[in-house]
Design a protein around this motif. Structure first.
Motif, PDB file in Angstrom:
ATOM      1  N   PRO A 290       0.795  -1.241   0.000  1.00 20.44           N
ATOM      2  CA  PRO A 290       0.000   0.000   0.000  1.00 20.44           C
ATOM      3  C   PRO A 290       0.820   1.280   0.000  1.00 20.44           C
ATOM      4  N   LEU A 291       2.057   1.238   0.464  1.00 18.05           N
ATOM      5  CA  LEU A 291       2.893   2.429   0.508  1.00 18.05           C
ATOM      6  C   LEU A 291       3.926   2.451  -0.610  1.00 18.05           C
ATOM      7  N   GLY A 292       3.927   1.393  -1.427  1.00 22.18           N
ATOM      8  CA  GLY A 292       4.876   1.306  -2.525  1.00 22.18           C
ATOM      9  C   GLY A 292       4.180   1.249  -3.866  1.00 22.18           C
ATOM     10  N   ALA A 293       4.267   0.081  -4.519  1.00 30.40           N
ATOM     11  CA  ALA A 293       3.722  -0.060  -5.865  1.00 30.40           C
ATOM     12  C   ALA A 293       2.209   0.109  -5.909  1.00 30.40           C
ATOM     13  N   GLY A 294       1.519  -0.202  -4.803  1.00 29.05           N
ATOM     14  CA  GLY A 294       0.062  -0.099  -4.798  1.00 29.05           C
ATOM     15  C   GLY A 294      -0.471   1.265  -4.432  1.00 29.05           C
ATOM     16  N   TYR A 295       0.411   2.189  -4.061  1.00 27.78           N
ATOM     17  CA  TYR A 295      -0.031   3.492  -3.569  1.00 27.78           C
ATOM     18  C   TYR A 295      -0.828   4.269  -4.624  1.00 27.78           C
ATOM     19  N   HIS A 296      -0.315   4.292  -5.872  1.00 30.05           N
ATOM     20  CA  HIS A 296      -0.973   5.052  -6.933  1.00 30.05           C
ATOM     21  C   HIS A 296      -2.420   4.603  -7.121  1.00 30.05           C
ATOM     22  N   ILE A 297      -2.611   3.289  -7.253  1.00 26.52           N
ATOM     23  CA  ILE A 297      -3.946   2.763  -7.544  1.00 26.52           C
ATOM     24  C   ILE A 297      -4.883   2.989  -6.361  1.00 26.52           C
ATOM     25  N   ILE A 298      -4.400   2.753  -5.145  1.00 27.86           N
ATOM     26  CA  ILE A 298      -5.246   2.915  -3.954  1.00 27.86           C
ATOM     27  C   ILE A 298      -5.739   4.351  -3.839  1.00 27.86           C
ATOM     28  N   GLN A 299      -4.828   5.317  -3.954  1.00 29.90           N
ATOM     29  CA  GLN A 299      -5.214   6.720  -3.789  1.00 29.90           C
ATOM     30  C   GLN A 299      -6.117   7.208  -4.924  1.00 29.90           C
ATOM     31  N   SER A 300      -5.856   6.754  -6.158  1.00 35.50           N
ATOM     32  CA  SER A 300      -6.691   7.199  -7.277  1.00 35.50           C
ATOM     33  C   SER A 300      -8.092   6.624  -7.184  1.00 35.50           C
ATOM     34  N   THR A 301      -8.217   5.359  -6.771  1.00 36.09           N
ATOM     35  CA  THR A 301      -9.557   4.775  -6.643  1.00 36.09           C
ATOM     36  C   THR A 301     -10.326   5.394  -5.477  1.00 36.09           C
ATOM     37  N   ILE A 302      -9.628   5.765  -4.407  1.00 38.13           N
ATOM     38  CA  ILE A 302     -10.289   6.484  -3.308  1.00 38.13           C
ATOM     39  C   ILE A 302     -10.839   7.816  -3.815  1.00 38.13           C
ATOM     40  N   ALA A 303     -10.035   8.531  -4.595  1.00 29.24           N
ATOM     41  CA  ALA A 303     -10.465   9.828  -5.125  1.00 29.24           C
ATOM     42  C   ALA A 303     -11.677   9.674  -6.039  1.00 29.24           C
ATOM     43  N   ILE A 304     -11.635   8.674  -6.924  1.00 27.04           N
ATOM     44  CA  ILE A 304     -12.751   8.466  -7.853  1.00 27.04           C
ATOM     45  C   ILE A 304     -14.020   8.117  -7.089  1.00 27.04           C
ATOM     46  N   GLY A 305     -13.899   7.215  -6.126  1.00 22.22           N
ATOM     47  CA  GLY A 305     -15.074   6.805  -5.356  1.00 22.22           C
ATOM     48  C   GLY A 305     -15.637   7.912  -4.493  1.00 22.22           C
ATOM     49  N   SER A 306     -14.763   8.750  -3.945  1.00 21.87           N
ATOM     50  CA  SER A 306     -15.233   9.815  -3.048  1.00 21.87           C
ATOM     51  C   SER A 306     -15.966  10.918  -3.790  1.00 21.87           C
ATOM     52  N   GLY A 307     -15.803  10.958  -5.140  1.00 17.57           N
ATOM     53  CA  GLY A 307     -16.502  11.977  -5.904  1.00 17.57           C
ATOM     54  C   GLY A 307     -18.011  11.777  -5.945  1.00 17.57           C
ATOM     55  N   GLY A 308     -18.440  10.526  -5.778  1.00 20.34           N
ATOM     56  CA  GLY A 308     -19.870  10.246  -5.764  1.00 20.34           C
ATOM     57  C   GLY A 308     -20.549  10.587  -7.074  1.00 20.34           C
ATOM     58  N   GLY A 309     -21.823  10.958  -6.985  1.00 22.02           N
ATOM     59  CA  GLY A 309     -22.601  11.242  -8.179  1.00 22.02           C
ATOM     60  C   GLY A 309     -22.330  12.598  -8.783  1.00 22.02           C
ATOM     61  N   LEU A 310     -22.201  13.624  -7.951  1.00 29.81           N
ATOM     62  CA  LEU A 310     -22.054  14.998  -8.438  1.00 29.81           C
ATOM     63  C   LEU A 310     -20.692  15.605  -8.148  1.00 29.81           C
ATOM     64  N   GLY A 311     -19.830  14.889  -7.418  1.00 30.31           N
ATOM     65  CA  GLY A 311     -18.501  15.398  -7.116  1.00 30.31           C
ATOM     66  C   GLY A 311     -18.465  16.349  -5.943  1.00 30.31           C
ATOM     67  N   LYS A 312     -17.270  16.702  -5.524  1.00 32.81           N
ATOM     68  CA  LYS A 312     -17.082  17.608  -4.392  1.00 32.81           C
ATOM     69  C   LYS A 312     -17.018  19.069  -4.818  1.00 32.81           C
ATOM     70  N   GLY A 313     -16.986  19.300  -6.109  1.00 35.94           N
ATOM     71  CA  GLY A 313     -16.916  20.675  -6.599  1.00 35.94           C
ATOM     72  C   GLY A 313     -15.510  21.063  -7.007  1.00 35.94           C
ATOM     73  N   TRP A 314     -15.432  21.959  -7.985  1.00 34.03           N
ATOM     74  CA  TRP A 314     -14.140  22.409  -8.488  1.00 34.03           C
ATOM     75  C   TRP A 314     -13.324  23.054  -7.375  1.00 34.03           C
ATOM     76  N   LEU A 315     -12.066  22.656  -7.268  1.00 32.28           N
ATOM     77  CA  LEU A 315     -11.098  23.135  -6.273  1.00 32.28           C
ATOM     78  C   LEU A 315     -11.366  22.588  -4.870  1.00 32.28           C
ATOM     79  N   ASN A 316     -12.326  21.666  -4.739  1.00 31.38           N
ATOM     80  CA  ASN A 316     -12.685  21.152  -3.410  1.00 31.38           C
ATOM     81  C   ASN A 316     -12.328  19.684  -3.213  1.00 31.38           C
ATOM     82  N   GLY A 317     -11.510  19.118  -4.085  1.00 33.44           N
ATOM     83  CA  GLY A 317     -11.125  17.718  -3.929  1.00 33.44           C
ATOM     84  C   GLY A 317     -10.130  17.526  -2.800  1.00 33.44           C
ATOM     85  N   SER A 318     -10.516  16.789  -1.762  1.00 31.71           N
ATOM     86  CA  SER A 318      -9.629  16.611  -0.603  1.00 31.71           C
ATOM     87  C   SER A 318      -8.423  15.749  -0.949  1.00 31.71           C
ATOM     88  N   GLN A 319      -8.626  14.664  -1.685  1.00 33.87           N
ATOM     89  CA  GLN A 319      -7.487  13.807  -2.072  1.00 33.87           C
ATOM     90  C   GLN A 319      -6.497  14.596  -2.923  1.00 33.87           C
TER      91      GLN A 319
END
Length: 367
Positions: free
Chosen positions: A220-249
């Motif tokens: 999770p802190l090496g080769a898997g870090y990129h995929i884990i963090q990107s999938t968290i970001a995609i999933g956290s956006g939900g249906g309408l997203g967090k809004g421009w400039l408001n992405g926490s990840q």
């Protein structure tokens, strides 16, 4: 005023307006997302991307005005130049981050593999056009050799992402030239049989990427870090997203390469499923328009070239979205017209210019 009017009319005469509007919409989305991804560093990346867009637009307009017959004359010289430069990279190339992909010409440093993204479909389209009236199995064999020579050099660098794009561009030309289905099934079987051998030929970091795809949490802190963090970001956006400039990840610096290869994660977090749907519609319209241009092209050269370039846009988008979403290994492919970067954008806009040239000169091309 008359001079300005003539200049504008001359530019518009060589533009395919639907294709141009689609590309401009994608680049507009790219600018918004790049600004969000890099706002903490100031405006210099956004300013540089605007320069990249301006330069790529000039290239697009110049190529759009060039008749397909003229483009065909550049096919062999451009391909040979690309192969010679790739040989130069293998012998004298500059090593950056463990990869030998660049060569210095004294006043500038270039990446010859980028040339092959356009040179390869040009060369193969020219080759099949030349032998259109007497295509035989040997011609497909020779075309395959033409494709494999630069790919071998690029894999040696190593650069799996670029070799994938060039291989796809070449395969699409060969496929649309009339590659028999039985040959395709045979090649597929041979590819499957060669997979164990190919696995042993991969570099350690490439094997780790494949294994990480199967289980990102294994590192999770090496080769898997990129995929884990990107999938968290995609999933956290939900249906309408967090809004421009408001992405926490994004703004807490969890997403790596957030303005280049992983910009799709930034966009997904801020605009959600709705934004992704709009993005997919734009890419679908881009691919549809390109295939329409290919279908209306009057010569085999134009049809093969337009079809291959259009489907390369699809491969760019599919591979980038797939790797960021965790369904494909990370191979370093940008999201077309959206990711930050000059070289890839110029190459893509050169492809758009070729499509426009094929469309606007279609009544002037002699069969």
């Amino acid at each position: 005023m008359k001079l300005i009017k003539r200049i504008i009319q001359g530019i518009l005469a060589h533009l395919d307006i639907p294709l141009f509007l689609i590309v401009m919409a994608l680049m507009g989305i790219g600018l918004l997302t790049i600004y969000s991804a890099t706002s903490s560093d100031g405006f210099w990346k956004l300013d540089k991307q605007l320069i990249n867009i301006a330069a790529s637009m000039i290239v697009m307009l110049a190529v759009a005005r060039t008749p397909p017959q003229t483009l065909m004359r550049f096919a062999v010289p451009l391909y040979l130049l690309g192969v010679i430069l790739l040989l130069g990279v293998a012998l004298f190339g500059i090593v950056v981050n463990g990869s030998r992909r660049w060569i210095s010409l004294g006043f500038v440093r270039i990446q010859p593999s980028e040339i092959m993204k356009i040179a390869m479909p040009l060369m193969l389209a020219w080759y099949f056009h030349k032998h259109e009236s007497m295509l035989r199995g040997k011609h497909f064999f020779i075309a395959t050799l033409i494709l494999l020579v630069p790919i071998a050099f690029i894999l040696k660098q190593p650069d799996l992402g670029t070799s994938l794009l060039i291989g796809a561009a070449g395969f699409f030309v060969i496929f649309f030239a009339g590659l028999p289905w039985k040959v395709m099934f045979g090649l597929g079987a041979a590819f499957a049989a060669a997979m164990p051998f190919a696995w042993t030929m991969l570099h350690d970091y490439q094997r780790r990427r494949v294994l990480t795809l199967l289980d990102p949490t294994s590192d999770p802190l090496g080769a898997g870090y990129h995929i884990i963090q990107s999938t968290i970001a995609i999933g956290s956006g939900g249906g309408l997203g967090k809004g421009w400039l408001n992405g926490s990840q994004t703004h807490l610096e969890f997403i790596p390469e957030k303005h280049t290869d992983f910009i799709f994660a930034v966009f997904s977090e801020e605009w959600g499923l709705l934004g992704n749907g709009i993005l997919l519609i734009l890419f679908t319209l881009l691919i549809g328009r390109g295939l329409m241009i290919a279908a209306a092209a009057p010569t085999m050269f134009s049809r093969l070239l337009a079809s291959a370039l259009t489907l390369v846009f699809f491969i760019y988008a599919f591979v980038n979205m797939g790797m960021v979403s965790g369904i494909l290994p990370v191979v370093g492919v940008p999201l077309p017209f959206i990711s930050y970067g000059g070289t890839a954008l110029v190459t893509l806009m050169l492809g758009v210019g070729i499509l426009m040239s094929i469309h606007t000169h279609r009544m002037l091309v002699k069969k």
